[in-house]
Write a protein that holds these residues in place. Sequence first.
Motif, PDB file in Angstrom:
ATOM      1  N   UNK A 176      -6.289   0.035   5.286  1.00 39.06           N
ATOM      2  CA  UNK A 176      -5.636  -0.993   4.459  1.00 39.06           C
ATOM      3  C   UNK A 176      -4.216  -0.551   4.118  1.00 39.06           C
ATOM      4  N   UNK A 177      -3.310  -1.513   4.055  1.00 34.33           N
ATOM      5  CA  UNK A 177      -1.950  -1.230   3.575  1.00 34.33           C
ATOM      6  C   UNK A 177      -1.637  -2.173   2.423  1.00 34.33           C
ATOM      7  N   UNK A 178      -0.614  -1.815   1.683  1.00 35.88           N
ATOM      8  CA  UNK A 178      -0.249  -2.660   0.544  1.00 35.88           C
ATOM      9  C   UNK A 178       0.454  -3.946   0.971  1.00 35.88           C
ATOM     10  N   UNK A 179       0.709  -4.108   2.268  1.00 37.63           N
ATOM     11  CA  UNK A 179       1.330  -5.343   2.760  1.00 37.63           C
ATOM     12  C   UNK A 179       0.434  -6.538   2.465  1.00 37.63           C
TER      13      UNK A 179
ATOM     14  N   UNK B  82      -4.454  -1.233  -1.976  1.00 40.24           N
ATOM     15  CA  UNK B  82      -3.983  -0.085  -1.204  1.00 40.24           C
ATOM     16  C   UNK B  82      -2.615   0.388  -1.683  1.00 40.24           C
ATOM     17  N   UNK B  83      -2.446   1.706  -1.664  1.00 44.16           N
ATOM     18  CA  UNK B  83      -1.146   2.305  -1.994  1.00 44.16           C
ATOM     19  C   UNK B  83      -0.349   2.631  -0.736  1.00 44.16           C
ATOM     20  N   UNK B  84      -0.934   2.424   0.440  1.00 36.13           N
ATOM     21  CA  UNK B  84      -0.315   2.830   1.707  1.00 36.13           C
ATOM     22  C   UNK B  84       0.708   1.834   2.220  1.00 36.13           C
ATOM     23  N   UNK B  85       1.874   2.344   2.590  1.00 37.53           N
ATOM     24  CA  UNK B  85       2.796   1.538   3.385  1.00 37.53           C
ATOM     25  C   UNK B  85       2.355   1.693   4.844  1.00 37.53           C
ATOM     26  N   UNK B  86       2.709   0.761   5.710  1.00 38.64           N
ATOM     27  CA  UNK B  86       2.354   0.912   7.122  1.00 38.64           C
ATOM     28  C   UNK B  86       2.896   2.209   7.728  1.00 38.64           C
TER      29      UNK B  86
ATOM     30  N   UNK C 100     -11.640   3.578   5.856  1.00 34.55           N
ATOM     31  CA  UNK C 100     -11.554   2.660   4.714  1.00 34.55           C
ATOM     32  C   UNK C 100     -10.426   3.142   3.793  1.00 34.55           C
ATOM     33  N   UNK C 101      -9.340   3.592   4.422  1.00 38.43           N
ATOM     34  CA  UNK C 101      -8.259   4.243   3.682  1.00 38.43           C
ATOM     35  C   UNK C 101      -7.424   3.255   2.874  1.00 38.43           C
ATOM     36  N   UNK C 102      -7.111   3.718   1.659  1.00 37.62           N
ATOM     37  CA  UNK C 102      -6.216   3.019   0.754  1.00 37.62           C
ATOM     38  C   UNK C 102      -5.103   3.961   0.281  1.00 37.62           C
ATOM     39  N   UNK C 103      -5.203   5.240   0.679  1.00 39.51           N
ATOM     40  CA  UNK C 103      -4.202   6.249   0.314  1.00 39.51           C
ATOM     41  C   UNK C 103      -4.046   7.232   1.476  1.00 39.51           C
ATOM     42  N   UNK C 104      -2.974   7.996   1.436  1.00 40.60           N
ATOM     43  CA  UNK C 104      -2.661   8.934   2.516  1.00 40.60           C
ATOM     44  C   UNK C 104      -3.798   9.930   2.739  1.00 40.60           C
ATOM     45  N   UNK C 105      -4.358  10.465   1.672  1.00 42.91           N
ATOM     46  CA  UNK C 105      -5.382  11.510   1.833  1.00 42.91           C
ATOM     47  C   UNK C 105      -6.657  10.994   2.490  1.00 42.91           C
ATOM     48  N   UNK C 106      -6.880   9.690   2.491  1.00 45.99           N
ATOM     49  CA  UNK C 106      -8.109   9.126   3.069  1.00 45.99           C
ATOM     50  C   UNK C 106      -7.991   8.809   4.562  1.00 45.99           C
ATOM     51  N   UNK C 107      -6.795   8.701   5.064  1.00 46.88           N
ATOM     52  CA  UNK C 107      -6.581   8.272   6.455  1.00 46.88           C
ATOM     53  C   UNK C 107      -7.268   9.231   7.426  1.00 46.88           C
ATOM     54  N   UNK C 108      -8.038   8.675   8.338  1.00 45.10           N
ATOM     55  CA  UNK C 108      -8.629   9.453   9.417  1.00 45.10           C
ATOM     56  C   UNK C 108      -9.823  10.299   9.058  1.00 45.10           C
TER      57      UNK C 108
END
Length: 195
Positions: free
Chosen positions: A8-11, A16-20, A157-165
């Motif tokens: 997920x991205x905040x777009x 989500x706190x993630x930018x693309x 199911x990432x919403x932040x950098x630490x969750x990605x992958x």
Amino acid sequence: MLIDLHCHTRVHSACSALTPDALVRAAQARGLDGVCITEHDALWQLEDIERLAAEMDFLVLRGIEVTTEVGHVLVYGAAAFVPAMATLETLRRIAGDEGALMYLAHPGRAYGTLPPEALIQHFDSVEAHNGTEGKLQNGNAAKLASTMRRPGIGGSDSHSVREVGICATEFEDPVRDEASFLEALRSGRYAARRV
């Protein structure tokens, strides 16, 4: 190829706190080969996904995490999101008409253990490994996936950098774009992984 199929991205996902860009950089740092952005009840335009992929020189795909009366459903290959997808019956019809694939997201979450068998028949498979779920939920989901017509998928199911992958899907065949991604899913030549 290792691709995180649930990001997920905040777009388009307010949670989500993630930018693309941050999503892609985190995926690269974790050693992934690609990501699939599955916003809540929104689908990125294909040209925007392709532009992001070109700018970042990284495989970026798209899907939707649709909120339905039976829980969240990851949909790959749909042409657009429409609010009527909120009912499983309509979602199934649209997916069938468009050749899209449907995976029940984090199946252990909404049902405690596993969803009822009568419900499972509506899906191509389930998310067998979800980065926000525990061992018990993912273990149960993986067992359920082994009974489905296609293998289960993996996503952070990432919403932040630490969750990605944290979780991803390992494909045996190369995935270069949306068409080859859908072909790879249909082939069933992939496996869910905890990275």
